[in-house]
Design a protein around this motif. Structure first.
Motif, PDB file in Angstrom:
ATOM      1  N   VAL A  72       0.854  -1.189   0.000  1.00 14.28           N
ATOM      2  CA  VAL A  72       0.000   0.000   0.000  1.00 14.28           C
ATOM      3  C   VAL A  72       0.891   1.240   0.000  1.00 14.28           C
ATOM      4  CG1 VAL A  72      -1.742   1.295   1.289  1.00 14.28           C
ATOM      5  CG2 VAL A  72      -1.834  -1.196   1.251  1.00 14.28           C
ATOM      6  N   ALA A  73       0.592   2.171  -0.896  1.00  6.15           N
ATOM      7  CA  ALA A  73       1.315   3.444  -0.937  1.00  6.15           C
ATOM      8  C   ALA A  73       0.728   4.369   0.124  1.00  6.15           C
ATOM      9  CB  ALA A  73       1.187   4.072  -2.314  1.00  6.15           C
ATOM     10  N   MET A  74       1.599   5.133   0.759  1.00  2.93           N
ATOM     11  CA  MET A  74       1.175   6.002   1.853  1.00  2.93           C
ATOM     12  C   MET A  74       2.040   7.256   1.869  1.00  2.93           C
ATOM     13  SD  MET A  74       0.971   4.861   5.813  1.00  2.93           S
ATOM     14  CE  MET A  74       2.503   5.517   6.380  1.00  2.93           C
ATOM     15  N   ILE A  75       1.444   8.376   2.249  1.00  5.88           N
ATOM     16  CA  ILE A  75       2.169   9.644   2.378  1.00  5.88           C
ATOM     17  C   ILE A  75       1.920  10.207   3.771  1.00  5.88           C
ATOM     18  CG2 ILE A  75       2.424  12.006   1.531  1.00  5.88           C
ATOM     19  CD1 ILE A  75       1.214  11.042  -1.124  1.00  5.88           C
ATOM     20  N   ASP A  76       2.997  10.566   4.451  1.00  4.48           N
ATOM     21  CA  ASP A  76       2.875  11.300   5.708  1.00  4.48           C
ATOM     22  C   ASP A  76       2.913  12.766   5.318  1.00  4.48           C
ATOM     23  OD1 ASP A  76       3.139  12.581   8.152  1.00  4.48           O
ATOM     24  OD2 ASP A  76       4.625  11.174   8.924  1.00  4.48           O
ATOM     25  N   GLY A  77       1.792  13.463   5.452  1.00  6.37           N
ATOM     26  CA  GLY A  77       1.682  14.856   5.039  1.00  6.37           C
ATOM     27  C   GLY A  77       2.649  15.792   5.748  1.00  6.37           C
ATOM     28  N   ARG A  78       3.237  15.343   6.844  1.00  6.93           N
ATOM     29  CA  ARG A  78       4.224  16.153   7.554  1.00  6.93           C
ATOM     30  C   ARG A  78       5.578  16.097   6.852  1.00  6.93           C
ATOM     31  NH1 ARG A  78       3.382  13.109  13.081  1.00  6.93           N
ATOM     32  NH2 ARG A  78       3.500  11.446  11.542  1.00  6.93           N
ATOM     33  N   ALA A  79       5.744  15.125   5.949  1.00  8.65           N
ATOM     34  CA  ALA A  79       6.974  14.971   5.148  1.00  8.65           C
ATOM     35  C   ALA A  79       6.550  14.508   3.747  1.00  8.65           C
ATOM     36  CB  ALA A  79       7.917  13.971   5.790  1.00  8.65           C
ATOM     37  N   PRO A  80       5.888  15.369   2.991  1.00  8.19           N
ATOM     38  CA  PRO A  80       5.311  14.945   1.710  1.00  8.19           C
ATOM     39  C   PRO A  80       6.330  14.573   0.641  1.00  8.19           C
ATOM     40  CG  PRO A  80       5.113  17.315   1.971  1.00  8.19           C
ATOM     41  CD  PRO A  80       5.637  16.779   3.270  1.00  8.19           C
ATOM     42  N   GLY A  81       7.573  14.890   0.836  1.00 13.23           N
ATOM     43  CA  GLY A  81       8.595  14.562  -0.152  1.00 13.23           C
ATOM     44  C   GLY A  81       9.054  13.114  -0.101  1.00 13.23           C
ATOM     45  N   THR A  82       8.629  12.364   0.913  1.00  8.06           N
ATOM     46  CA  THR A  82       9.000  10.964   1.051  1.00  8.06           C
ATOM     47  C   THR A  82       7.739  10.128   1.187  1.00  8.06           C
ATOM     48  OG1 THR A  82      11.020  11.596   2.218  1.00  8.06           O
ATOM     49  CG2 THR A  82      10.329   9.312   2.434  1.00  8.06           C
ATOM     50  N   TRP A  83       7.494   9.287   0.197  1.00  9.35           N
ATOM     51  CA  TRP A  83       6.334   8.396   0.239  1.00  9.35           C
ATOM     52  C   TRP A  83       6.765   7.058   0.813  1.00  9.35           C
ATOM     53  CZ3 TRP A  83       2.613   8.844  -4.492  1.00  9.35           C
ATOM     54  CH2 TRP A  83       2.318  10.181  -4.719  1.00  9.35           C
ATOM     55  N   LEU A  84       5.855   6.365   1.451  1.00 10.97           N
ATOM     56  CA  LEU A  84       6.146   5.054   2.023  1.00 10.97           C
ATOM     57  C   LEU A  84       5.406   3.974   1.237  1.00 10.97           C
ATOM     58  CD1 LEU A  84       5.713   5.942   5.799  1.00 10.97           C
ATOM     59  CD2 LEU A  84       7.845   5.635   4.578  1.00 10.97           C
ATOM     60  N   VAL A  85       6.057   2.842   1.058  1.00 12.42           N
ATOM     61  CA  VAL A  85       5.423   1.666   0.463  1.00 12.42           C
ATOM     62  C   VAL A  85       5.382   0.627   1.573  1.00 12.42           C
ATOM     63  CG1 VAL A  85       5.613  -0.142  -1.275  1.00 12.42           C
ATOM     64  CG2 VAL A  85       6.233   2.216  -1.850  1.00 12.42           C
ATOM     65  N   VAL A  86       4.172   0.273   1.993  1.00  9.54           N
ATOM     66  CA  VAL A  86       3.979  -0.625   3.123  1.00  9.54           C
ATOM     67  C   VAL A  86       3.614  -2.009   2.591  1.00  9.54           C
ATOM     68  CG1 VAL A  86       2.735  -0.988   5.279  1.00  9.54           C
ATOM     69  CG2 VAL A  86       3.149   1.347   4.480  1.00  9.54           C
ATOM     70  N   PRO A  87       4.520  -2.997   2.691  1.00 10.70           N
ATOM     71  CA  PRO A  87       4.230  -4.348   2.207  1.00 10.70           C
ATOM     72  C   PRO A  87       3.077  -4.989   2.975  1.00 10.70           C
ATOM     73  CG  PRO A  87       6.565  -4.097   2.716  1.00 10.70           C
ATOM     74  CD  PRO A  87       5.866  -2.883   3.229  1.00 10.70           C
ATOM     75  N   LYS A  88       2.405  -5.920   2.331  1.00  9.77           N
ATOM     76  CA  LYS A  88       1.237  -6.589   2.907  1.00  9.77           C
ATOM     77  C   LYS A  88       1.512  -7.164   4.293  1.00  9.77           C
ATOM     78  CE  LYS A  88      -2.315  -9.953   1.817  1.00  9.77           C
ATOM     79  NZ  LYS A  88      -2.891 -10.813   0.793  1.00  9.77           N
ATOM     80  N   ASP A  89       2.658  -7.768   4.504  1.00 13.18           N
ATOM     81  CA  ASP A  89       2.965  -8.392   5.790  1.00 13.18           C
ATOM     82  C   ASP A  89       3.837  -7.522   6.690  1.00 13.18           C
ATOM     83  OD1 ASP A  89       1.522 -10.704   5.153  1.00 13.18           O
ATOM     84  OD2 ASP A  89       3.203 -11.517   4.029  1.00 13.18           O
ATOM     85  N   ALA A  90       3.783  -6.218   6.493  1.00 16.15           N
ATOM     86  CA  ALA A  90       4.614  -5.295   7.275  1.00 16.15           C
ATOM     87  C   ALA A  90       4.223  -5.320   8.748  1.00 16.15           C
ATOM     88  CB  ALA A  90       4.473  -3.881   6.735  1.00 16.15           C
ATOM     89  N   ASP A  91       5.185  -5.001   9.596  1.00 16.67           N
ATOM     90  CA  ASP A  91       4.946  -4.877  11.034  1.00 16.67           C
ATOM     91  C   ASP A  91       4.258  -3.536  11.276  1.00 16.67           C
ATOM     92  OD1 ASP A  91       5.002  -4.642  13.787  1.00 16.67           O
ATOM     93  OD2 ASP A  91       7.126  -5.107  13.980  1.00 16.67           O
ATOM     94  N   VAL A  92       2.953  -3.571  11.485  1.00 14.62           N
ATOM     95  CA  VAL A  92       2.169  -2.349  11.626  1.00 14.62           C
ATOM     96  C   VAL A  92       2.531  -1.611  12.910  1.00 14.62           C
ATOM     97  CG1 VAL A  92      -0.170  -1.400  11.733  1.00 14.62           C
ATOM     98  CG2 VAL A  92       0.306  -3.307  10.226  1.00 14.62           C
ATOM     99  N   ALA A  93       2.912  -2.332  13.947  1.00 10.74           N
ATOM    100  CA  ALA A  93       3.324  -1.685  15.199  1.00 10.74           C
ATOM    101  C   ALA A  93       4.568  -0.832  14.963  1.00 10.74           C
ATOM    102  CB  ALA A  93       3.577  -2.731  16.277  1.00 10.74           C
ATOM    103  N   GLU A  94       5.500  -1.350  14.178  1.00  6.42           N
ATOM    104  CA  GLU A  94       6.713  -0.583  13.850  1.00  6.42           C
ATOM    105  C   GLU A  94       6.361   0.654  13.024  1.00  6.42           C
ATOM    106  OE1 GLU A  94      10.534  -1.143  10.936  1.00  6.42           O
ATOM    107  OE2 GLU A  94       9.918  -2.887  12.098  1.00  6.42           O
ATOM    108  N   LEU A  95       5.450   0.480  12.077  1.00  5.85           N
ATOM    109  CA  LEU A  95       5.014   1.601  11.236  1.00  5.85           C
ATOM    110  C   LEU A  95       4.338   2.680  12.078  1.00  5.85           C
ATOM    111  CD1 LEU A  95       4.425   2.970   8.494  1.00  5.85           C
ATOM    112  CD2 LEU A  95       2.366   1.555   8.369  1.00  5.85           C
ATOM    113  N   THR A  96       3.444   2.296  12.963  1.00  2.00           N
ATOM    114  CA  THR A  96       2.752   3.292  13.785  1.00  2.00           C
ATOM    115  C   THR A  96       3.700   3.979  14.757  1.00  2.00           C
ATOM    116  OG1 THR A  96       1.988   1.538  15.269  1.00  2.00           O
ATOM    117  CG2 THR A  96       0.445   2.293  13.589  1.00  2.00           C
TER     118      THR A  96
END
Length: 111
Positions: A72-96
């Motif tokens: 899933v593609a994701m953008i943190d609007g606080r840093a719009p110049g860097t987009w994140l690609v979150v793999p299906k089995d990503a550690d969501v706790a680490e992401l949050t």
């Protein structure tokens, strides 16, 4: 004559944009049973709601146009110049935890 624009106060200090098209391709893919959309999991773990009273907004958009495979593609609007690609089995706790800490300082290209 068009009605005047209105300003509505919000407590948001930033917004996380999550690609809804990517989420639908994965049939959710996150959470304990791997069936929950990423935006919903992030709202729950970060403890933010959908409304304007939350300090951070998590918004599912139609499509961000990146379309990664099994992610899933994701953008943190606080840093719009860097987009994140979150793999299906990503550690969501680490992401949050990363999102709760705020965006990393942008790398500057020094030439």
């Amino acid at each position: 004559m068009a009605p005047p624009l209105k300003q509505v106060p919000s407590a948001w200090q930033g917004a996380i944009l999550v690609c809804g098209k990517c989420s639908k391709k994965l049939d959710g893919g996150f959470g304990k049973k791997r069936r929950t959309p990423l935006a919903k999991v992030l709202r729950k773990i970060l403890g933010v709601g959908k409304g304007r009273k939350a300090t951070l907004g998590v918004v599912e958009t139609r499509c961000l146009g990146l379309c990664p495979r099994n992610a899933v593609a994701m953008i943190d609007g606080r840093a719009p110049g860097t987009w994140l690609v979150v793999p299906k089995d990503a550690d969501v706790a680490e992401l949050t935890a990363r999102l709760a800490a705020g965006p990393a300082p942008a790398a500057r290209n020094q030439t």
